[in-house]
Design an enzyme around this catalytic site. Structure first.
Site, PDB file in Angstrom:
ATOM      1  N   ASP A 105      -3.121  -2.471   2.899  1.00  0.00           N
ATOM      2  CA  ASP A 105      -1.668  -2.645   2.961  1.00  0.00           C
ATOM      3  C   ASP A 105      -1.196  -2.533   4.409  1.00  0.00           C
ATOM      4  O   ASP A 105      -1.593  -1.598   5.132  1.00  0.00           O
ATOM      5  CB  ASP A 105      -0.955  -1.513   2.184  1.00  0.00           C
ATOM      6  CG  ASP A 105      -1.233  -1.589   0.673  1.00  0.00           C
ATOM      7  OD1 ASP A 105      -1.695  -2.658   0.211  1.00  0.00           O
ATOM      8  OD2 ASP A 105      -1.011  -0.579   0.003  1.00  0.00           O
ATOM      9  N   ASP A 164       6.044   4.673   6.598  1.00  0.00           N
ATOM     10  CA  ASP A 164       4.784   5.137   5.984  1.00  0.00           C
ATOM     11  C   ASP A 164       4.110   6.145   6.911  1.00  0.00           C
ATOM     12  O   ASP A 164       3.710   7.241   6.509  1.00  0.00           O
ATOM     13  CB  ASP A 164       3.797   3.961   5.790  1.00  0.00           C
ATOM     14  CG  ASP A 164       4.164   3.006   4.661  1.00  0.00           C
ATOM     15  OD1 ASP A 164       4.027   1.788   4.864  1.00  0.00           O
ATOM     16  OD2 ASP A 164       4.588   3.493   3.593  1.00  0.00           O
ATOM     17  N   GLU A 193      -2.822   8.210   1.443  1.00  0.00           N
ATOM     18  CA  GLU A 193      -2.908   6.739   1.378  1.00  0.00           C
ATOM     19  C   GLU A 193      -2.998   6.158   2.779  1.00  0.00           C
ATOM     20  O   GLU A 193      -3.614   5.121   2.993  1.00  0.00           O
ATOM     21  CB  GLU A 193      -1.689   6.157   0.658  1.00  0.00           C
ATOM     22  CG  GLU A 193      -1.704   4.624   0.600  1.00  0.00           C
ATOM     23  CD  GLU A 193      -0.391   4.002   0.165  1.00  0.00           C
ATOM     24  OE1 GLU A 193       0.527   4.727  -0.244  1.00  0.00           O
ATOM     25  OE2 GLU A 193      -0.296   2.770   0.223  1.00  0.00           O
ATOM     26  N   GLU A 194      -2.353   6.840   3.732  1.00  0.00           N
ATOM     27  CA  GLU A 194      -2.230   6.283   5.087  1.00  0.00           C
ATOM     28  C   GLU A 194      -3.330   6.720   6.035  1.00  0.00           C
ATOM     29  O   GLU A 194      -3.277   6.434   7.229  1.00  0.00           O
ATOM     30  CB  GLU A 194      -0.852   6.618   5.673  1.00  0.00           C
ATOM     31  CG  GLU A 194       0.329   6.170   4.802  1.00  0.00           C
ATOM     32  CD  GLU A 194       0.250   4.686   4.366  1.00  0.00           C
ATOM     33  OE1 GLU A 194      -0.414   3.892   5.078  1.00  0.00           O
ATOM     34  OE2 GLU A 194       0.809   4.337   3.321  1.00  0.00           O
ATOM     35  N   ASP A 203       0.600  10.100  -1.537  1.00  0.00           N
ATOM     36  CA  ASP A 203       1.140   8.815  -1.135  1.00  0.00           C
ATOM     37  C   ASP A 203       2.427   9.167  -0.399  1.00  0.00           C
ATOM     38  O   ASP A 203       3.456   9.416  -1.042  1.00  0.00           O
ATOM     39  CB  ASP A 203       1.418   7.969  -2.388  1.00  0.00           C
ATOM     40  CG  ASP A 203       2.102   6.654  -2.047  1.00  0.00           C
ATOM     41  OD1 ASP A 203       2.356   5.877  -2.981  1.00  0.00           O
ATOM     42  OD2 ASP A 203       2.399   6.412  -0.862  1.00  0.00           O
ATOM     43  N   LEU A 210       4.686   7.674   1.344  1.00  0.00           N
ATOM     44  CA  LEU A 210       5.886   6.876   1.130  1.00  0.00           C
ATOM     45  C   LEU A 210       5.553   5.806   0.098  1.00  0.00           C
ATOM     46  O   LEU A 210       4.832   4.844   0.399  1.00  0.00           O
ATOM     47  CB  LEU A 210       6.371   6.239   2.450  1.00  0.00           C
ATOM     48  CG  LEU A 210       7.845   5.856   2.561  1.00  0.00           C
ATOM     49  CD1 LEU A 210       8.149   4.609   1.739  1.00  0.00           C
ATOM     50  CD2 LEU A 210       8.784   6.980   2.128  1.00  0.00           C
ATOM     51  N   ASP A 211       6.056   6.004  -1.127  1.00  0.00           N
ATOM     52  CA  ASP A 211       5.782   5.045  -2.218  1.00  0.00           C
ATOM     53  C   ASP A 211       6.944   4.065  -2.319  1.00  0.00           C
ATOM     54  O   ASP A 211       8.110   4.470  -2.291  1.00  0.00           O
ATOM     55  CB  ASP A 211       5.610   5.810  -3.537  1.00  0.00           C
ATOM     56  CG  ASP A 211       5.494   4.858  -4.715  1.00  0.00           C
ATOM     57  OD1 ASP A 211       4.472   4.144  -4.780  1.00  0.00           O
ATOM     58  OD2 ASP A 211       6.444   4.779  -5.517  1.00  0.00           O
ATOM     59  N   GLU A 217      -1.576   8.181  -6.800  1.00  0.00           N
ATOM     60  CA  GLU A 217      -0.464   7.540  -7.537  1.00  0.00           C
ATOM     61  C   GLU A 217      -0.658   7.753  -9.040  1.00  0.00           C
ATOM     62  O   GLU A 217       0.149   8.441  -9.682  1.00  0.00           O
ATOM     63  CB  GLU A 217      -0.397   6.041  -7.207  1.00  0.00           C
ATOM     64  CG  GLU A 217       0.099   5.759  -5.780  1.00  0.00           C
ATOM     65  CD  GLU A 217       0.040   4.287  -5.378  1.00  0.00           C
ATOM     66  OE1 GLU A 217      -1.016   3.654  -5.586  1.00  0.00           O
ATOM     67  OE2 GLU A 217       1.049   3.778  -4.856  1.00  0.00           O
TER      68      GLU A 217
END
Ligand code: AHG
Ligand code: MN
Ligand code: MN
Length: 328
Positions: A61, A67, A89-90, A108, A110-111, A271
């Site tokens: 992504d 993010d 996630e990042e 996560d 920033l979803d 998530e």
């Protein structure tokens, strides 16, 4: 303070040291998410929150400024919390904070990144485990081993939806006090609903059972489901999950035949697992279409999983479409 827990929050965590560590960690996360909420509330007054940084995360992504900024804010607060390891996630790999601490946190940060510049609700998702022997084994395990999980929503209210295995609670950030106050002590999802959430633009990519179910929803009263259905799709998992907790419904992000989507789009560790935990604790169900999400083995940090969750009877109905397909 940051958050005024209910007296019975996390009552199932009987180890006093772990109980205290979970409350300290959630308090630290609440402090971080107050900062992220403040940045979201300023929106376009902050420079370029939705601008792509040019980098991509492990899952491919494109990373947006918010993010990365959210991940930095969370990493910083966890450095002073009782947390040994942080998986994000990042970030490609696990961040080792202090291996002597008792907890492991996945997030996560920033979803709903595609909604950053649209003033649509976005959020932060988190999952907390007791540490295992090492960093990897603290995360590569089924979601049923989480001891706490939930998500923040930055919307008309900033809310925290959370469980530590003794039911699901909602806290609201009170703009007057600056603290998260308990708003709903024991959330329960209505067992049946005629509202579903799916990105309908992917229709021709879906497997047959999902296509058949959605087509029957569209047939409404004239079809086998015998009643009119409604549809909502926000594009922020936390917003769809919060609506489903509030009024029932069925969320689907299935696998599809696009490149990279053979296991759907959503990631199991940070998530699907925390959302499944709060949904189950509120009396709902969460599967990959047929298998309970919290039983799915996790082999890699950013592993994707098809995700179906919401009103228990609606999840079961969709499961029957998969079973019928398997019997063909
Ligand atoms: P993230 O912004 O953390 O990558 O998550 C976005 C996810 C989830 O929030 C949402 O349900 C889904 O992506 C939307 O996917 P589509 O844009 O394919 O509809
Ligand atoms: Mn997300
Ligand atoms: Mn994200």
């Amino acid at each position: 303070m940051a958050i005024r827990f209910s007296s019975d929050f996390a009552k199932n965590i009987t180890d006093k040291a772990i109980h205290a560590a979970v409350l300290d960690t959630v308090t630290a996360l609440a402090g971080a998410c107050k900062q992220i909420s403040h940045i979201c509330a300023r929106g376009p007054l902050e420079q370029g929150l939705g601008v792509e940084t040019g980098a991509a995360n492990t899952d491919g992504d494109a990373q947006k400024a918010l993010d990365v900024r959210s991940d930095e804010i969370i990493t910083k607060v966890l450095e002073t919390a009782p947390v040994a390891y942080y998986a994000s996630e990042e970030q490609d790999d696990i961040v080792i904070l202090d291996a002597d601490k008792p907890l492991a946190v996945a997030s996560d940060p920033l979803d709903g990144s595609s909604n950053i510049d649209t003033n649509v609700s976005i959020g932060t998702i988190f999952s907390i485990f007791e540490t295992n022997d090492n960093a990897a084994s603290s995360f590569l395990r089924p979601g049923s081993e989480q001891i706490c999980g939930g998500f923040f929503v930055y919307g008309p209210q900033t809310t925290l939806v959370i469980t530590a295995g003794a039911g699901t609670q909602t806290y609201v950030l009170d703009p007057d006090s600056g603290d998260f106050e308990l708003a709903i002590a024991d959330m329960k999802i209505t067992p049946m609903s005629t509202e579903y959430a799916i990105n309908a633009s992917n229709h021709h990519h879906w497997d047959a059972p999902i296509r058949a179910y959605i087509e029957d929803c569209l047939l409404g009263a004239t079809g086998p489901l015998g009643t009119k259905y409604n549809m909502r799709w926000v594009g922020s998992l936390v917003a769809d999950a919060n609506r489903i907790l509030s009024r029932g419904g069925l969320f689907m992000y299935p696998s599809d035949d696009r490149d990279g989507y053979s296991h759907g789009r959503l990631r199991l560790l940070y998530e699907a697992n925390p959302v499944a935990f709060v949904i189950e604790q509120a009396g709902g169900a969460a599967t990959d279409g047929t298998r309970r999400i919290l039983d799915v083995p996790l082999g890699t940090l950013h592993q994707r999983v098809p995700l179906v969750f919401g009103s228990k009877r609606a999840v079961q109905t969709l499961g029957n479409y998969h079973k019928k397909q398997d019997q063909l």
